[in-house]
Write a protein that holds these residues in place. Structure first.
Motif, PDB file in Angstrom:
ATOM      1  N   GLU A 166      -0.932   7.468  -5.412  1.00  0.00           N
ATOM      2  CA  GLU A 166      -0.975   6.054  -5.050  1.00  0.00           C
ATOM      3  C   GLU A 166       0.310   5.382  -5.526  1.00  0.00           C
ATOM      4  O   GLU A 166       0.444   4.978  -6.677  1.00  0.00           O
ATOM      5  CB  GLU A 166      -2.203   5.383  -5.683  1.00  0.00           C
ATOM      6  CG  GLU A 166      -3.542   5.877  -5.152  1.00  0.00           C
ATOM      7  CD  GLU A 166      -3.804   5.408  -3.718  1.00  0.00           C
ATOM      8  OE1 GLU A 166      -3.050   4.539  -3.232  1.00  0.00           O
ATOM      9  OE2 GLU A 166      -4.758   5.901  -3.103  1.00  0.00           O
ATOM     10  N   SER A 224       0.837  -1.199   0.000  1.00  0.00           N
ATOM     11  CA  SER A 224       0.000   0.000   0.000  1.00  0.00           C
ATOM     12  C   SER A 224       0.871   1.247   0.000  1.00  0.00           C
ATOM     13  O   SER A 224       2.079   1.194   0.259  1.00  0.00           O
ATOM     14  CB  SER A 224      -0.909   0.005   1.228  1.00  0.00           C
ATOM     15  OG  SER A 224      -0.138   0.114   2.416  1.00  0.00           O
ATOM     16  N   THR A 225       0.243   2.380  -0.281  1.00  0.00           N
ATOM     17  CA  THR A 225       0.971   3.656  -0.281  1.00  0.00           C
ATOM     18  C   THR A 225       1.550   3.945   1.100  1.00  0.00           C
ATOM     19  O   THR A 225       2.689   4.429   1.230  1.00  0.00           O
ATOM     20  CB  THR A 225       0.026   4.793  -0.704  1.00  0.00           C
ATOM     21  OG1 THR A 225      -0.434   4.538  -2.038  1.00  0.00           O
ATOM     22  CG2 THR A 225       0.734   6.141  -0.670  1.00  0.00           C
ATOM     23  N   ASN A 259      -4.210  -2.315  -5.652  1.00  0.00           N
ATOM     24  CA  ASN A 259      -3.425  -1.474  -6.555  1.00  0.00           C
ATOM     25  C   ASN A 259      -3.867  -1.652  -8.000  1.00  0.00           C
ATOM     26  O   ASN A 259      -3.898  -0.688  -8.779  1.00  0.00           O
ATOM     27  CB  ASN A 259      -1.936  -1.805  -6.424  1.00  0.00           C
ATOM     28  CG  ASN A 259      -1.370  -1.399  -5.080  1.00  0.00           C
ATOM     29  OD1 ASN A 259      -1.861  -0.474  -4.435  1.00  0.00           O
ATOM     30  ND2 ASN A 259      -0.323  -2.094  -4.654  1.00  0.00           N
TER      31      ASN A 259
END
Length: 284
Positions: free
Chosen positions: A247, A43-44, A63
């Motif tokens: 992102e 994840s970011t 994603n």
């Protein structure tokens, strides 16, 4: 006897050191690709906390949803980039090899002047000619046509130079002369005799040409304005332009998608490069 054993031990130790160094360099070269693939599953927030990690996470599907949820379609960009790269690579390889063939196997009045002109063109950055090129493309109404990213690849000065330098020692004039005596036409001689001899050079330049065309962002960004014509690098660059949130996981996934064809092309053509290196060492 003792000196012989000592020499043998030194040779073994040297081989082990060289092997360890080669393995280390190989792992060092692969490390960025591993990090990129792993980050495409994270994840970011995870990437911002720890940018480098070798442990995959479970955000790959999320994603992917983010990447596919944009206003553009990454698969369309993938196909556009693939079309441009294959077309540009094929044209540049064939016509550059043909130009080099004319410079090596034919004697004509302005041959040296023409080669000097090619060398001079290599010194001019592509950005310098972009304004004039765009004006020409705009006037003929082909600003959103993929052909304008493929056809200019016919003129590749650096590739002509490389092919000429490889062809001079690799291609014997006697082979071409024998083919002519046997009644072979020039195009047949070039396609059936010269091109197979040039396989290692063609494979090497195919990798460079495909990678350069695939990663090209500047020219498509200038010529293409319609989303259905966007290439994959343009779409990946747009992922960083989100004013609300970047992102990073989706960006790494897009970069992974971008790198995959390059890796495939290298593995397909690497055997020809290795064969060319081995042939050169035997000749030497």
């Amino acid at each position: 006897m003792e000196s012989s054993n000592k020499t043998t031990r030194v040779s073994v130790v040297l081989k082990i050191v060289i092997f360890v160094i080669c393995v280390f360099l190989a792992l060092l070269s692969l490390f960025p690709f591993v990090v990129m693939i792993v980050n495409s599953t994270r994840s970011t927030y995870e990437i911002q906390q720890h940018a480098v990690s070798l442990i995959p996470s479970g955000f790959f599907l999320k994603n992917l949803d983010i990447l596919l949820g944009k206003s553009f379609n990454p698969m369309v960009g993938f196909l556009n980039s693939l079309t441009i790269s294959i077309g540009a690579t094929a044209l540049s390889l064939y016509f550059s090899t043909m130009t080099a063939y004319s410079l090596v196997m034919y004697d004509w009045k302005f041959k040296n002047a023409f080669f000097s002109f090619i060398m001079a063109i290599m010194m001019i950055p592509a950005q310098v000619t972009m304004i004039g090129f765009y004006q020409m493309v705009y006037k003929i109404g082909m600003t959103n046509n993929l052909l304008m990213l493929i056809l200019p690849a016919i003129a590749a000065p650096s590739m002509v130079f490389f092919m000429r330098q490889y062809m001079k020692p690799a291609l014997s004039p006697s082979i071409v002369e024998s083919a002519r005596i046997d009644g072979s036409k020039e195009f047949f001689t070039f396609n059936r005799i010269v091109l197979p001899i040039m396989k290692p050079a063609i494979a090497t330049q195919a990798i460079f040409s495909f990678v350069g065309s695939w990663n090209n962002l500047f020219t498509p960004l200038v010529l293409l304005t319609k989303q259905e014509k966007y290439t994959l690098p343009i779409m990946i660059s747009l992922l960083r332009g989100d004013i609300y949130k970047t992102e990073f996981g989706a960006i790494y996934l897009g970069l992974t998608l971008t790198a995959l064809p390059l890796i495939v092309v290298y593995f397909l053509l690497s055997k020809y490069i290795i064969a060319g290196v081995a042939l050169g060492s035997v000749k030497g």
